[in-house]
Design an enzyme around this catalytic site. Sequence first.
Site, PDB file in Angstrom:
ATOM      1  N   ASP A 120     -30.855  15.546   8.253  1.00 48.64           N
ATOM      2  CA  ASP A 120     -29.438  15.810   8.266  1.00 48.64           C
ATOM      3  C   ASP A 120     -28.926  16.341   6.911  1.00 48.64           C
ATOM      4  OD1 ASP A 120     -26.577  15.224   8.842  1.00 48.64           O
ATOM      5  OD2 ASP A 120     -26.976  13.636   7.396  1.00 48.64           O
ATOM      6  N   THR A 142     -36.987  14.008  11.090  1.00 47.70           N
ATOM      7  CA  THR A 142     -36.662  12.638  10.712  1.00 47.70           C
ATOM      8  C   THR A 142     -37.440  11.676  11.595  1.00 47.70           C
ATOM      9  OG1 THR A 142     -35.024  10.892  11.021  1.00 47.70           O
ATOM     10  CG2 THR A 142     -34.473  12.956  12.008  1.00 47.70           C
ATOM     11  N   ASP A 144     -36.459   8.796  12.056  1.00 46.13           N
ATOM     12  CA  ASP A 144     -35.438   7.922  12.660  1.00 46.13           C
ATOM     13  C   ASP A 144     -34.900   8.476  13.993  1.00 46.13           C
ATOM     14  OD1 ASP A 144     -35.739   6.462  10.385  1.00 46.13           O
ATOM     15  OD2 ASP A 144     -33.774   6.899   9.543  1.00 46.13           O
ATOM     16  N   ARG A 179     -45.894 -19.207  16.038  1.00 44.11           N
ATOM     17  CA  ARG A 179     -44.942 -18.800  15.007  1.00 44.11           C
ATOM     18  C   ARG A 179     -43.882 -17.834  15.525  1.00 44.11           C
ATOM     19  NH1 ARG A 179     -49.317 -17.959  10.194  1.00 44.11           N
ATOM     20  NH2 ARG A 179     -48.977 -19.982   9.220  1.00 44.11           N
ATOM     21  N   MET A 186     -38.283   0.845  10.053  1.00 49.29           N
ATOM     22  CA  MET A 186     -37.294   1.768   9.495  1.00 49.29           C
ATOM     23  C   MET A 186     -36.209   2.059  10.523  1.00 49.29           C
ATOM     24  SD  MET A 186     -39.156   4.401   6.932  1.00 49.29           S
ATOM     25  CE  MET A 186     -39.546   3.870   5.270  1.00 49.29           C
ATOM     26  N   ARG A 281     -42.666 -15.989   9.862  1.00 40.86           N
ATOM     27  CA  ARG A 281     -43.317 -15.050   8.937  1.00 40.86           C
ATOM     28  C   ARG A 281     -42.672 -13.673   9.107  1.00 40.86           C
ATOM     29  NH1 ARG A 281     -44.958 -19.212   7.535  1.00 40.86           N
ATOM     30  NH2 ARG A 281     -47.067 -19.849   6.950  1.00 40.86           N
TER      31      ARG A 281
HETATM   32  O1  F6P Z   1     -34.619   8.724   6.930  1.00 41.04           O
HETATM   33  C1  F6P Z   1     -35.923   8.373   7.037  1.00 41.04           C
HETATM   34  C2  F6P Z   1     -36.220   7.092   6.285  1.00 41.04           C
HETATM   35  O2  F6P Z   1     -37.581   6.791   6.469  1.00 41.04           O
HETATM   36  C3  F6P Z   1     -35.320   5.899   6.648  1.00 41.04           C
HETATM   37  O3  F6P Z   1     -35.730   5.266   7.822  1.00 41.04           O
HETATM   38  C4  F6P Z   1     -35.434   5.068   5.407  1.00 41.04           C
HETATM   39  O4  F6P Z   1     -34.299   4.242   5.231  1.00 41.04           O
HETATM   40  C5  F6P Z   1     -35.502   6.075   4.318  1.00 41.04           C
HETATM   41  O5  F6P Z   1     -36.013   7.249   4.877  1.00 41.04           O
HETATM   42  C6  F6P Z   1     -36.353   5.628   3.167  1.00 41.04           C
HETATM   43  O6  F6P Z   1     -36.288   6.566   2.161  1.00 41.04           O
HETATM   44  P1  F6P Z   1     -37.193   6.549   0.863  1.00 41.04           P
HETATM   45  O7  F6P Z   1     -38.466   7.252   1.203  1.00 41.04           O
HETATM   46  O8  F6P Z   1     -36.396   7.265  -0.141  1.00 41.04           O
HETATM   47  O9  F6P Z   1     -37.458   5.134   0.507  1.00 41.04           O
END
Ligand code: F6P
Length: 365
Positions: A120, A142, A144, A179, A186, A281
């Site tokens: 983005d 991405t 995500d 447990r 992420m 854990r």
């Molecule tokens: O946007 C992708 C992502 O992997 C997110 O899920 C995560 O919060 C971020 O990047 C982590 O970024 P960095 O590599 O800067 O730690």
Amino acid sequence: MKKKKILVLTGGGDCPGLNAVIRGIYKAAMTNGGYEVHGCIEAFNGLLKDPVEIVKLTKKMVGGIHVKGGTILKTTNKGNPLEFPILKKDGSYEYKDITKSLIKKIKKLGFEAVINIGGDGSQKISQALYEKGLNIIGVPKTIDNDLSATDLTFGFSTAVQIATEAFDKLVTTAESHNRVMIMEVMGRDAGWIALHTAIAGGSEICLIPEIPFDIDVVAKKINKRYTKGKGFVNIVIAEGAKINDKIVGKHAEGDANIKLGGVGNALRQALEQGGCKADIRVTVLGHTQRGGTPVAFDRILATAFGVKAFELVKDKKYGKMVSYTNNDITETTLVEAIKSYNYVNEDHYLIKTAKALNISFGESP
Ligand code: F6P
């Protein structure tokens, strides 16, 4: 005849499939003929170096790279040309828009077009550069999967696969020790990785940024599993899920963005403080979700994106981003692409699926 020069770069966090896009662009350009493909090292930063760090891609350089994670062109999430950080004498930073001089340099170096592979943030930069006269195409990336203008992004399926494999391993150890296993994945603003993993792995609880959860509801669900004799619980939590309305993470120096991480442990603490007696854990998957070889689907999607990006350059259809919609490789305008995010919607079929499987999102009744 003089060959047309295309400049390719990868920006933002890395993502399995970036190399497959680069290879797709290169191969399509060579098959077509009449083009040279160059790579700018470390997003736009390669252009700002003196001498510039730009490499002409060759058959040898891109051969077989679709199988490799990461990016041969390197990447960074620092150095946004719209707010470029300039270190002042007193050690603080001032942020300047350097897009005009960047475009001038790109044109002076004789590039016909730029292909910007990124998420983005990177596509917002693409749009700004396009508005200022640069011939540019975006390729969405991405893990995500939070971009709304494409049904899927490459890297996401690989991240889900990695998370699911880790989850499966945690299930057997949770069961053996009776447990509660909390697995943090992420997902800064969108809980897609967590949601998919919860269904693929079969979790009892799934906590995501889009659905606020109540710690007492989570504790109740855990206790019920113990009293009903199951005696173990597997939880998936996205890093952006809020504990008592608060994001868990920290600011890195000189960086406006909060670095997420730690929500799994914060959840453990909150449960323990709330009187949960089970042995808990926490596993944080972190950047393992972004590393290694892309799964076949991501290689294919990334390659198709690369080929489509080249076609858009060839047809001079600038200011566009390639996309995957309704099982087809399509295009959208960059303006449309950066308009909104793809968050998990409570009406989504996977939320309904999860609820039917009795996966709890921890919502207050
Ligand atoms: O946007 C992708 C992502 O992997 C997110 O899920 C995560 O919060 C971020 O990047 C982590 O970024 P960095 O590599 O800067 O730690």
